[in-house]
Design an enzyme around this catalytic site. Sequence first.
Site, PDB file in Angstrom:
ATOM      1  N   GLU A   1       7.898  68.972  -2.524  1.00 24.55           N
ATOM      2  CA  GLU A   1       8.914  68.770  -1.556  1.00 24.55           C
ATOM      3  C   GLU A   1       9.945  69.970  -1.512  1.00 24.55           C
ATOM      4  O   GLU A   1      10.192  70.211  -0.329  1.00 24.55           O
ATOM      5  CB  GLU A   1       9.858  67.460  -2.069  1.00 24.55           C
TER       6      GLU A   1
ATOM      7  N   TRP B   1       7.942  71.961   1.013  1.00 26.35           N
ATOM      8  CA  TRP B   1       8.200  71.635   2.443  1.00 26.35           C
ATOM      9  C   TRP B   1       9.504  72.446   3.155  1.00 26.35           C
ATOM     10  O   TRP B   1       9.357  72.919   4.228  1.00 26.35           O
ATOM     11  CB  TRP B   1       8.524  69.993   2.687  1.00 26.35           C
TER      12      TRP B   1
ATOM     13  N   ASN C   1      14.585  59.874   2.701  1.00 26.51           N
ATOM     14  CA  ASN C   1      13.591  60.601   3.498  1.00 26.51           C
ATOM     15  C   ASN C   1      12.590  59.698   4.203  1.00 26.51           C
ATOM     16  O   ASN C   1      12.419  59.494   5.636  1.00 26.51           O
ATOM     17  CB  ASN C   1      12.817  61.500   2.642  1.00 26.51           C
TER      18      ASN C   1
ATOM     19  N   TRP D   1      12.369  63.395  20.873  1.00 23.51           N
ATOM     20  CA  TRP D   1      12.426  63.973  19.323  1.00 23.51           C
ATOM     21  C   TRP D   1      13.930  64.668  19.615  1.00 23.51           C
ATOM     22  O   TRP D   1      14.738  65.083  18.652  1.00 23.51           O
ATOM     23  CB  TRP D   1      11.416  64.446  18.763  1.00 23.51           C
TER      24      TRP D   1
ATOM     25  N   TRP E   1      11.772  66.271  12.593  1.00 25.04           N
ATOM     26  CA  TRP E   1      11.473  65.631  13.774  1.00 25.04           C
ATOM     27  C   TRP E   1      10.153  65.931  14.559  1.00 25.04           C
ATOM     28  O   TRP E   1       9.472  64.791  15.252  1.00 25.04           O
ATOM     29  CB  TRP E   1      12.469  66.080  14.885  1.00 25.04           C
TER      30      TRP E   1
END
Length: 457
Positions: free
Chosen positions: A258, A261, A324, A342, A365
């Site tokens: 994570e 990311w 999340n 978005w 997004w």
Amino acid sequence: MRVEDNAALWHAVREAQEVVPILVLSKNPSYNADTPRRRFVRRAITELDAQLRDRGTRLHIRFGDPEREIPAAAEAYGAGAVYAARIYDEPGVQRDARIQRALQQTGKELHLVKDRVMRESHEVLTAQGDPYKVFTPFKRRWLALSEEVARPFPDAGTMTAVTPVAGSVTVDKLGNPGYALHWVGDEAPGKRLARFLRTSLAFYDIRRDLPAADGTSKLSHHLALGTLSPRRVYWEAMDLQRSRGRSVRPAVEMFISELLWREFYYHILTAFPFVLKSSFREEFRAIPWRRSTLAFERWKDGMTGYPIVDAGMRQLNEEGWMHNRVRMVVASFLTKDLHVSWQWGERYFMDRLIDLDLASNNGGWQWVAGTGTDAAPWFRIFNPAMQGKKFDPEGAYVRRYVPELARVPARMIHEPWLMSQQDQEAFRCVLGRHYPKKLVEHAEARELTRKMYARPA
Ligand SMILES: Cc1cc2nc3c(=O)[nH]c(=O)nc-3n(C[C@H](O)[C@H](O)[C@H](O)COP(=O)(O)OP(=O)(O)OC[C@H]3O[C@@H](n4cnc5c(N)ncnc54)[C@H](O)[C@@H]3O)c2cc1C
């Protein structure tokens, strides 16, 4: 926004005899609005000043445009050089280049150092020397690089206090913002990190997707504002794995993934700066989004009639933070059920999130909207009721943020439209009176999405 493990401060202290810690704040009056993010930022400024005072110095604050204020301050203090953490969004990069030119004109240097990420975009390239466009190969390469992630920098130590020049003030001159300096989720970064490592990290892989559980680190706002460094989070997690061994390995690996990311979205932002303005994937730039302000307002207010969506939006509005899994659900709902762009959602999150991070917000997004870096995701359309049942099976998360549904039993809480009129009266949740009816039919919305994406132009 921290003294511990601050690369710019460490370099400055090592290379200069005197260091003046400067923060430039915008003059924008919205700065004083009472929002969770403002509370957090204001608190962080106070904390930063306290950390500097512990080391003998103070924070010097200036108001205005950094492009003017940094060179002006460097001149007024007689500085030889300015040190700062490098940023990666294009407008910021260009602004810093202009600051550099202004400083150079008076013989001063600007040293921008790596601090916001563990590895910069140019350090993680494909065999052909190109940036990555897909997360998994990026992560593989990132982890395989032979050079270790830098360990946290040593403490900057004691610094000599410098008297503020005209145009600089100290924290006590900031005045009372008129609101409390604490907010929901308030916890010092080091304390939160230690508590997460001690109590939750070992179960991260099992609990990270459950919004009702305290299963994630809740460090994103500290990483976004810089009150905590990614190096420290990374190394403390790795050290825990080394000391506790195999049992925590899957959990730690998932947690590091994570963190990567976050690194990946910085990589994308640096290599493809246009993402802040348009879709990463060209073929989806012409999607005919609905410009429905009514639907958008209902989404923002958490009044769509879909419980997990409404709970998420209300959590965001109240706390400035959202889990999340729920971010993904509300983003999917806005784009694929309401067919609103978005970019409207991205903008609203920018206003509200305590952990606002341009790279991760844009990446998140675009990923959900299917316009971003993922391989073939546009047909991934979350069913909000199914998501609720799977990740909030008892409805505990929904009940926390949508009190109208507090009495509805778990088996119907994610589909309140299944309640009979009698049930609605019994649970004091009459649809259309206490809680909204569904704004759209998910099954119909889904069909329209398929058509919109299949023929965007
Ligand atoms: C639509 C959307 C918008 C988002 N906007 C932001 C944003 O503005 N700022 C932000 O920090 N995160 C954003 N995220 C990513 C993610 O939701 C948050 O980082 C995470 O919920 C923060 O909670 P945590 O600190 O408990 O995370 P943990 O699960 O404990 O993860 C640890 C850290 O890894 C990073 N991280 C975790 N997941 C992601 C992810 N999917 N993408 C990028 N980094 C991640 C964060 O820095 C986080 O603090 C967004 C996701 C989506 C789907």
